[in-house]
Design an enzyme around this catalytic site. Sequence first.
Site, PDB file in Angstrom:
ATOM      1  N   ARG A 234       0.848  -1.183   0.000  1.00 20.25           N
ATOM      2  CA  ARG A 234       0.000   0.000   0.000  1.00 20.25           C
ATOM      3  C   ARG A 234       0.891   1.242   0.000  1.00 20.25           C
ATOM      4  O   ARG A 234       1.868   1.319   0.747  1.00 20.25           O
ATOM      5  CB  ARG A 234      -0.928   0.014   1.226  1.00 20.25           C
ATOM      6  CG  ARG A 234      -1.993  -1.087   1.219  1.00 20.25           C
ATOM      7  CD  ARG A 234      -3.058  -0.811   0.169  1.00 20.25           C
ATOM      8  NE  ARG A 234      -4.115  -1.825   0.149  1.00 20.25           N
ATOM      9  CZ  ARG A 234      -4.141  -2.865  -0.665  1.00 20.25           C
ATOM     10  NH1 ARG A 234      -3.147  -3.051  -1.530  1.00 20.25           N
ATOM     11  NH2 ARG A 234      -5.137  -3.720  -0.641  1.00 20.25           N
ATOM     12  N   GLU A 263      -3.395   7.575  -6.131  1.00 21.44           N
ATOM     13  CA  GLU A 263      -3.350   6.923  -7.446  1.00 21.44           C
ATOM     14  C   GLU A 263      -4.566   7.313  -8.273  1.00 21.44           C
ATOM     15  O   GLU A 263      -5.698   7.127  -7.804  1.00 21.44           O
ATOM     16  CB  GLU A 263      -3.289   5.400  -7.266  1.00 21.44           C
ATOM     17  CG  GLU A 263      -2.022   4.957  -6.553  1.00 21.44           C
ATOM     18  CD  GLU A 263      -2.038   3.476  -6.167  1.00 21.44           C
ATOM     19  OE1 GLU A 263      -0.977   2.967  -5.789  1.00 21.44           O
ATOM     20  OE2 GLU A 263      -3.113   2.843  -6.249  1.00 21.44           O
ATOM     21  N   HIS A 282       0.684   0.354 -10.335  1.00 19.96           N
ATOM     22  CA  HIS A 282      -0.179  -0.535  -9.548  1.00 19.96           C
ATOM     23  C   HIS A 282      -0.668  -1.707 -10.406  1.00 19.96           C
ATOM     24  O   HIS A 282      -1.876  -1.968 -10.521  1.00 19.96           O
ATOM     25  CB  HIS A 282      -1.362   0.237  -8.976  1.00 19.96           C
ATOM     26  CG  HIS A 282      -1.965  -0.418  -7.762  1.00 19.96           C
ATOM     27  ND1 HIS A 282      -2.508   0.286  -6.724  1.00 19.96           N
ATOM     28  CD2 HIS A 282      -2.108  -1.739  -7.423  1.00 19.96           C
ATOM     29  CE1 HIS A 282      -2.978  -0.556  -5.801  1.00 19.96           C
ATOM     30  NE2 HIS A 282      -2.747  -1.792  -6.211  1.00 19.96           N
TER      31      HIS A 282
END
Length: 315
Positions: A234, A263, A282
């Site tokens: 994370r 993000e 990601h």
Amino acid sequence: MNIVILDGYTLNPGDQDWAPIQKLGNVTIYDRSAKDEIVERAADAEILLVNKVVLASETLAQLPKVKYIGVMATGFNNIDIEAAQKHGITVTNVKAYGPASVAQQTFALLLAIVNRVETHSQSVSAGDWVTSPDFCYWKTPLTELADKTLGLIGLGDIGSQVAKIALAFGMKVIAYRKHPVPTEGVDMVSLGDIFRQSDVVSLHCPLTEETRHIINRESLSSMKPTAIILNTGRGPLIHEADLADALKNGTIAAAGLDVLSLEPPKADNPLLSAPNCVITPHVAWATFEARRRLLHMVADNLESFQNGNPCNVVS
């Protein structure tokens, strides 16, 4: 049952089959949904499936028909769980659909740093090998992983998979976990020992108030100047300004990150311009195989709810 998928694109941009979910009800799929589109699109839904769409208290209050929210991911901080409970809405998530994929990306980031394959490939394509006076050359230092120490913060499904790969590379593996579990080939140590002893520190712990900014100026200053930080967990586990400073100042050598605190990131995120920082958008979870498992597990969760035996409930 009316099923609405509010942001289906990241899970299935067109290479998967929605059939496991479509057989469970009348399904409407939206690739993406803006905040001001959610209530209208979900007005008649009894079932909502979301990945990162935020379902806040004021939104849920306007959706009286909704009885179930299936999060198509592991993290569920985009759902107001207290509000869901208040309205009698069951919320579920999906766990352990992609440990192999995330572990693979962890080592992809590490290998990108220690072998610089892309740098050398681009150099060859630019003609540098053709004009080289020697039979070989290297543009950056190259590092062997064997006998280096990998320190894991977190040793769950993903951390354990990363440990197995590291052992296959001949690395020494140490780990910190709040509640230690004996694991073959892994030495359990204190958090301080992780920072002091590790050549590579890899983050695989949940995001809590205790772990938020676990990588910060103080922890970075206790690490080796040759150390590497990896984060496929994370984004907020890292204090980004502190890490950027550490990379600029040579406090540590490099970082490989698949997640950031926001993000998509803002253009002024200091890590985007930090030296020796490899960042991917990601994607650790996003292999075809992991997304296929995820889609089927989302369907399994929903079917269990429909049969009166909900599983993986987080509300």
